[in-house]
Design an enzyme around this catalytic site. Structure first.
Site, PDB file in Angstrom:
ATOM      1  CE  LYS A 172      -0.136  -8.108 -67.859  1.00  0.00           C
ATOM      2  NZ  LYS A 172      -0.345  -9.569 -67.870  1.00  0.00           N
ATOM      3  CD  GLU A 246       7.775  -5.275 -82.260  1.00  0.00           C
ATOM      4  OE1 GLU A 246       7.273  -5.925 -83.196  1.00  0.00           O
ATOM      5  OE2 GLU A 246       8.709  -4.482 -82.416  1.00  0.00           O
ATOM      6  CB  CYS A 280       3.995 -12.074 -83.953  1.00  0.00           C
ATOM      7  SG  CYS A 280       5.778 -12.070 -83.748  1.00  0.00           S
ATOM      8  CD  GLU A 381      -2.025 -12.713 -85.043  1.00  0.00           C
ATOM      9  OE1 GLU A 381      -2.683 -12.125 -84.166  1.00  0.00           O
ATOM     10  OE2 GLU A 381      -0.787 -12.663 -85.112  1.00  0.00           O
TER      11      GLU A 381
HETATM   12  P1  NAD Z   1      -3.119 -10.070 -75.640  1.00  0.00           P
HETATM   13  O1  NAD Z   1      -3.179  -8.752 -76.326  1.00  0.00           O
HETATM   14  O2  NAD Z   1      -4.387 -10.715 -75.222  1.00  0.00           O
HETATM   15  O3  NAD Z   1      -2.240  -9.959 -74.307  1.00  0.00           O
HETATM   16  C1  NAD Z   1      -0.908  -9.487 -74.317  1.00  0.00           C
HETATM   17  C2  NAD Z   1      -0.550  -8.963 -72.950  1.00  0.00           C
HETATM   18  O4  NAD Z   1      -1.328  -7.796 -72.680  1.00  0.00           O
HETATM   19  C3  NAD Z   1      -0.834  -9.923 -71.806  1.00  0.00           C
HETATM   20  O5  NAD Z   1       0.207  -9.801 -70.855  1.00  0.00           O
HETATM   21  C4  NAD Z   1      -2.146  -9.404 -71.244  1.00  0.00           C
HETATM   22  O6  NAD Z   1      -2.380  -9.733 -69.904  1.00  0.00           O
HETATM   23  C5  NAD Z   1      -1.954  -7.910 -71.411  1.00  0.00           C
HETATM   24  N1  NAD Z   1      -3.182  -7.115 -71.454  1.00  0.00           N
HETATM   25  C6  NAD Z   1      -4.402  -7.491 -71.879  1.00  0.00           C
HETATM   26  N2  NAD Z   1      -5.270  -6.440 -71.789  1.00  0.00           N
HETATM   27  C7  NAD Z   1      -4.564  -5.398 -71.303  1.00  0.00           C
HETATM   28  C8  NAD Z   1      -4.886  -4.040 -70.993  1.00  0.00           C
HETATM   29  N3  NAD Z   1      -6.111  -3.547 -71.162  1.00  0.00           N
HETATM   30  N4  NAD Z   1      -3.909  -3.233 -70.536  1.00  0.00           N
HETATM   31  C9  NAD Z   1      -2.653  -3.698 -70.376  1.00  0.00           C
HETATM   32  N5  NAD Z   1      -2.284  -4.981 -70.638  1.00  0.00           N
HETATM   33  C10 NAD Z   1      -3.233  -5.814 -71.095  1.00  0.00           C
HETATM   34  O7  NAD Z   1      -2.283 -11.004 -76.599  1.00  0.00           O
HETATM   35  P2  NAD Z   1      -1.934 -12.554 -76.402  1.00  0.00           P
HETATM   36  O8  NAD Z   1      -3.141 -13.364 -76.680  1.00  0.00           O
HETATM   37  O9  NAD Z   1      -1.223 -12.730 -75.103  1.00  0.00           O
HETATM   38  O10 NAD Z   1      -0.851 -12.774 -77.543  1.00  0.00           O
HETATM   39  C11 NAD Z   1      -1.159 -13.081 -78.858  1.00  0.00           C
HETATM   40  C12 NAD Z   1      -0.933 -11.888 -79.741  1.00  0.00           C
HETATM   41  O11 NAD Z   1       0.394 -11.386 -79.571  1.00  0.00           O
HETATM   42  C13 NAD Z   1      -1.046 -12.213 -81.199  1.00  0.00           C
HETATM   43  O12 NAD Z   1      -1.815 -11.242 -81.867  1.00  0.00           O
HETATM   44  C14 NAD Z   1       0.385 -12.147 -81.697  1.00  0.00           C
HETATM   45  O13 NAD Z   1       0.522 -11.854 -83.058  1.00  0.00           O
HETATM   46  C15 NAD Z   1       0.970 -11.100 -80.832  1.00  0.00           C
HETATM   47  N6  NAD Z   1       2.434 -11.222 -80.790  1.00  0.00           N
HETATM   48  C16 NAD Z   1       3.180 -10.280 -81.435  1.00  0.00           C
HETATM   49  C17 NAD Z   1       4.552 -10.385 -81.459  1.00  0.00           C
HETATM   50  C18 NAD Z   1       5.423  -9.359 -82.160  1.00  0.00           C
HETATM   51  O14 NAD Z   1       6.595  -9.263 -81.841  1.00  0.00           O
HETATM   52  N7  NAD Z   1       4.910  -8.587 -83.103  1.00  0.00           N
HETATM   53  C19 NAD Z   1       5.180 -11.455 -80.819  1.00  0.00           C
HETATM   54  C20 NAD Z   1       4.382 -12.392 -80.169  1.00  0.00           C
HETATM   55  C21 NAD Z   1       3.003 -12.264 -80.153  1.00  0.00           C
END
Ligand code: NAD
Length: 489
Positions: A172, A246, A280, A381
């Site tokens: 997803k 992650e 990230c 962040e």
């Molecule tokens: P997010 O947590 O809002 O969403 C991430 C994913 O989770 C999306 O696909 C979203 O639709 C899904 N999601 C949201 N709520 C959910 C739920 N209740 N159950 C299941 N899935 C759900 O994050 P974002 O805004 O898309 O991304 C930004 C964040 O990602 C930042 O904090 C960044 O640091 C982190 N990030 C981490 C890494 C890493 O490898 N550590 C890499 C890239 C981004």
């Protein structure tokens, strides 16, 4: 207008409802993406279960590897259109998305190499009448959930080890950038992956929730925000489903006075302004030793002022827009908050304007100086092009400030003193340390965080452990009867 399709059981699925994919450079819809219903999520998980039990887990590793190489070939052949679609979807510059497609293919090949080499051990025991060996077994259906900043790059950390180990998957992507993930599923089907091995469902948090709570999911790997990750881990714990997380970061980039300052400045720019800070591992806290503080801040500010903002599809562009409007609003909100709490604005500080920047969600490269570790901007962040520069006195001070945040994803140390480097590395509470470099990566090198940055590892041999469990097999070949009332050792 492009209509992205989900992939369920080998079929392209348009879905009943769709949402628009918006290009953050033009602020216009350029594609539609299906919004999966819970029933469609269920169909995807059930297809993955069937594909797992009916064949994939017994498919010889050499065959799984061949299919992974075929997908890598297809991705390399389609790298340019895939990179252009990704840049259109999330505003990441084309230089970077081209790199990411190549890196995704590289990761597929790296793990394809493991697919026929995942084996256990024979273990000599105290009792010579018992023969013991281990097997590394796939979990079954793995739910792979990704963020919007690098859809294919993030998926390339999850999909290859999951498939190499013999799992089937339901992916997803983020609702803010789904198109290339749908395209990858199409390439996989064309490359010959059997129906149900790689499924993609699209949609927002509700789709994600339907996926991670489905009883057929045996493993979850999630990349995204720390709050979402914590929520998923909590719900997965009720079913004892293993999770890899992650998550976010607030990574310190530590410049000692004895560093090669020119290189450290390039590293600082790469750490925070590459990908418009939407990574990230962004080096969002620059810790600079007092004697070189003014010199370093001036050099970074000069470099920041010269960054070419513009069309992500133009190979000359160095920084694109924020990837979507919620993120754009969030970055501007955090910049305002930093000003409000007294951080000194060195440059930037809001929306970027100018030629070809009017329609896009552009943020000016922003630097705050003399930030103190207690400020919100030093702890939260931002996930945008906003740097907090924090002065420090000595090694002890640097380590204390570096570790004094909730996150533990990455850090960098800039110094020519090898003894100092080892001392500092030894004390940093993070999953990745770079020395005299920033944002370098390799298929072989494990990546992941500690603290609020998550747990588990992606890339490298460690990643295979996330997608397998150890089964121990003990065989009694002594031929003798045993005392039924004591444990046999
Ligand atoms: P997010 O947590 O809002 O969403 C991430 C994913 O989770 C999306 O696909 C979203 O639709 C899904 N999601 C949201 N709520 C959910 C739920 N209740 N159950 C299941 N899935 C759900 O994050 P974002 O805004 O898309 O991304 C930004 C964040 O990602 C930042 O904090 C960044 O640091 C982190 N990030 C981490 C890494 C890493 O490898 N550590 C890499 C890239 C981004």
């Amino acid at each position: 207008m492009k209509n992205a399709m989900m992939m369920i059981d080998g079929e392209s699925v348009a879905g009943t409802a769709t949402r628009d994919a918006v290009n953050p450079y033009t602020d216009e819809a350029w594609a539609t993406v299906p919004e999966a219903t819970p029933a469609e999520v269920g169909r995807a998980v059930e297809a993955a279960q069937r594909a797992f039990h009916d064949g994939w887990r017994r498919t010889p590793g050499v065959r799984r590897a061949a299919l992974m190489h075929a997908l890598a070939d297809a991705l390399e052949a389609e790298a340019e259109p895939m990179a252009r679609m990704e840049s259109t979807d999330n505003g990441k510059i084309i230089r970077e998305t081209r790199n990411q497609m190549a890196f995704a293919a590289r990761n597929l090949r790296f793990f394809a190499g493991y697919a026929d080499k995942i084996y256990g051990r024979t273990i000599p025991l105290d009792n010579p009448g018992l023969f013991d060996y281990t097997r590394r077994r796939p979990f079954g259906v793995a739910a792979l959930i990704t963020a919007w900043n690098s859809p294919i790059g993030l998926l390339a950390n999850k999909l290859p080890p999951a498939l190499a180990a013999g799992n089937t998957v339901v992916v997803k992507p983020s609702e803010h950038a789904s198109v290339t993930t749908c395209e990858l599923a199409r390439l996989a089907a064309e490359a010959g992956f059997p129906p149900g091995v790689i499924n993609v469902v699209t949609g927002g948090p509700q789709t994600g929730d339907a996926l991670v709570t489905h009883p057929g999911v045996a493993k979850i790997s999630f990349t995204g925000g720390s709050a979402t990750g914590a929520h998923i881990a909590e719900s997965a714990s009720r079913r004892m489903v293993p999770v890899t997380l992650e998550l976010g970061g607030k990574s310190p980039n530590i410049v000692f006075a004895d560093a090669d300052i020119d290189r450290a400045v390039v590293g600082a720019v790469s750490g925070i302004f590459a990908a418009a800070g939407q990574t990230c591992v962004a080096g969002s806290r620059l810790l600079v030793q007092r004697p070189v503080y003014d010199e370093v801040v001036a050099a970074i500010a000069a470099r920041a002022a010269a960054i070419r903002l513009g069309d992500p599809l133009d190979p000359e562009t160095e920084m694109g827009p924020a990837a979507n409007r919620p993120q754009y609003d969030r970055i501007l909100g955090l910049i305002d908050a930093a000003r409000g709490e007294g951080a000194e604005l060195v440059c930037g500080g809001g929306r970027a304007t100018g030629d070809r920047l009017d329609t896009g969600l552009f943020i000016a490269p922003t630097i705050f100086g003399d930030v103190t570790p207690d400020m919100r901007i030093a702890n939260e962040e931002v996930f945008g092009p906003v740097l907090s520069v924090i002065p420090f006195e000595d090694e002890k001070d640097a380590v204390r400030i570096a570790n004094d945040v909730d996150y533990g994803l990455a850090a960098a140390v800039w110094s020519r003193d090898i003894e100092r480097v080892h001392r500092v590395v030894d004390q940093l509470e993070v999953g990745t340390v770079w020395v005299n470099t920033y944002r370098s990566t390799a298929a072989q090198a494990p990546f992941g965080g500690v603290k609020r940055s998550g747990y588990g590892r992606e890339r490298g041999a460690d990643a295979l452990d996330e997608y397998t469990y150890t089964q121990n097999v003990m065989i009694d070949y002594s031929g003798s009867a045993r005392d039924p009332f004591t444990i046999r050792t």
